[in-house]
Design a protein around this motif. Structure first.
Motif, mmCIF file in Angstrom:
data_model
loop_
_atom_site.group_PDB
_atom_site.id
_atom_site.type_symbol
_atom_site.label_atom_id
_atom_site.label_comp_id
_atom_site.label_asym_id
_atom_site.label_seq_id
_atom_site.Cartn_x
_atom_site.Cartn_y
_atom_site.Cartn_z
ATOM 1 N N ILE A 187 -11.550 -54.490 71.310
ATOM 2 C CA ILE A 187 -12.577 -54.833 70.332
ATOM 3 C C ILE A 187 -13.382 -56.017 70.862
ATOM 4 O O ILE A 187 -13.035 -56.612 71.879
ATOM 5 N N ASP A 188 -14.464 -56.339 70.151
ATOM 6 C CA ASP A 188 -15.321 -57.499 70.454
ATOM 7 C C ASP A 188 -15.944 -57.389 71.843
ATOM 8 O O ASP A 188 -15.426 -57.916 72.828
ATOM 9 N N PHE A 189 -17.088 -56.733 71.899
ATOM 10 C CA PHE A 189 -17.775 -56.491 73.166
ATOM 11 C C PHE A 189 -19.011 -57.378 73.331
ATOM 12 O O PHE A 189 -19.928 -57.051 74.076
ATOM 13 N N GLU A 190 -19.026 -58.534 72.675
ATOM 14 C CA GLU A 190 -20.179 -59.437 72.746
ATOM 15 C C GLU A 190 -20.441 -59.964 74.151
ATOM 16 O O GLU A 190 -21.573 -60.327 74.481
ATOM 17 N N TYR A 191 -19.395 -60.026 74.973
ATOM 18 C CA TYR A 191 -19.535 -60.599 76.316
ATOM 19 C C TYR A 191 -19.429 -59.532 77.404
ATOM 20 O O TYR A 191 -19.272 -59.855 78.581
ATOM 21 N N ALA A 245 -10.866 -54.614 64.418
ATOM 22 C CA ALA A 245 -9.640 -54.526 63.635
ATOM 23 C C ALA A 245 -8.740 -55.730 63.853
ATOM 24 O O ALA A 245 -8.638 -56.263 64.934
ATOM 25 N N ARG A 246 -8.064 -56.118 62.805
ATOM 26 C CA ARG A 246 -7.102 -57.198 62.859
ATOM 27 C C ARG A 246 -5.931 -56.832 61.945
ATOM 28 O O ARG A 246 -5.967 -55.841 61.227
ATOM 29 N N SER A 247 -4.915 -57.635 61.941
ATOM 30 C CA SER A 247 -3.779 -57.403 61.063
ATOM 31 C C SER A 247 -4.213 -57.445 59.609
ATOM 32 O O SER A 247 -5.003 -58.290 59.208
ATOM 33 N N PRO A 248 -3.699 -56.526 58.745
ATOM 34 C CA PRO A 248 -4.113 -56.504 57.343
ATOM 35 C C PRO A 248 -3.428 -57.553 56.484
ATOM 36 O O PRO A 248 -3.535 -57.524 55.275
#
Length: 298
Positions: free
Chosen positions: A210-214, A2-5
């Motif tokens: 968010i963003d669990f790539e690492y 999620a990010r700002s809309p």
């Protein structure tokens, strides 16, 4: 994701590409032709888009050819689902491994560096990290020394611009700090390992990641150092983080350990950016990120 809309509406060739990707993962085929797409900020190389149709709001993350993620997409989605089940991350809506697509629930807006440094925010994130670190771990270990060796080995391979003398000194320092970290801090917790402000969302009451790539299994100190080092915490803010996380004023030895881990994380981030820039053909956003961290390291 999620990010700002408030990002710009995406049209043209990029819009067509994103819309084609959405057709593979959008949960309601009856509304796919009504989807409005907005580009979202966050990250060094933005590749996330807010997709809205009627009451459905999701965030699509596209693949990046220059990604240096530690987890492949199935492992990342598995990790994020476990964290979402504990109400610490937005839900995963769909995954398309073949196309490298991740679709997640939209959840509020990200913090900025300034917001993360506020005392109330530090308390909130410390609580969030304690909950994350208590989750059962089914992920590979984050071996910082191995990651550093991989980044530096590629940068020193002779392909592209060679490391400058000051960078070689930083490389030696990173190798030393990473080896000490692995030796002294057992990998025992579920860690996020990419705690830039843009990866922390809030609705004013609670926070999500968010963003669990690492992500992976590591010592909790690695996440605390990541949070403090990537968001420019002052000495007082670092002490507050330790106090909130451990439940009392930190011993001086722990303060020193955190400072050393922050230095290691920042060095690792510097060489990550240098390598990402090389892989992306000198992309300005990575070079600027490296310049910013380099100024902190001096």
């Amino acid at each position: 994701m999620a990010r700002s809309p408030r990002g710009r509406i995406v049209k043209g060739e990029v819009g067509e590409r994103v819309h084609a990707a959405l057709r593979r993962v959008w949960p309601d085929p009856s509304t796919i032709d009504k989807v409005q797409i907005r580009a979202l900020g966050g990250g060094v190389s933005p590749r996330t888009f807010l997709a809205t149709a009627e009451k459905q709001r999701c965030v699509l993350r596209m693949p990046s050819p220059s990604s240096m993620a530690l987890l492949d997409l199935p492992a990342e989605a598995r990790a994020m689902r476990a964290v979402a089940a504990a109400d610490l991350a937005p839900a995963v809506v769909a995954v398309d491994v073949e196309a490298g697509l991740l679709l997640t629930e939209y959840w509020r807006a990200p913090w900025t560096n300034e917001m993360v440094r506020e005392p109330l925010a530090i308390t909130t994130v410390a609580r969030l990290l304690r909950a994350l670190h208590s989750l059962p771990v089914d992920l590979p270990e984050i071996r910082v020394a191995d990651i550093a060796a991989r980044y530096l080995g590629e940068l020193e391979s002779g392909a592209g611009e060679p490391l400058r003398p000051d960078e070689r000194r930083r490389a030696d320092e990173l190798r030393r700090l990473a080896a000490l970290h692995v030796e002294n801090h057992p990998a025992e917790a579920f860690c996020h390992n990419d705690l830039v402000a843009a990866n922390i969302l809030t609705d004013g009451r609670a926070a999500r990641l968010i963003d669990f790539e690492y992500a992976g299994r590591a010592a909790p100190l690695l996440d605390l150092a990541n949070l403090a080092g990537m968001n420019d915490f002052t000495k007082a803010q670092r002490r507050l983080l330790l106090a909130e996380y451990y439940g009392g004023p930190p011993a001086e030895s722990l303060v020193d350990e955190l400072d050393e881990a922050i230095r290691m994380v920042q060095l690792l981030g510097y060489f990550w950016a240098r390598l990402a820039a090389r892989r992306a053909g000198g992309a300005v956003e990575y070079l600027q990120f490296a310049t910013n961290i380099g100024a902190t390291l001096k």
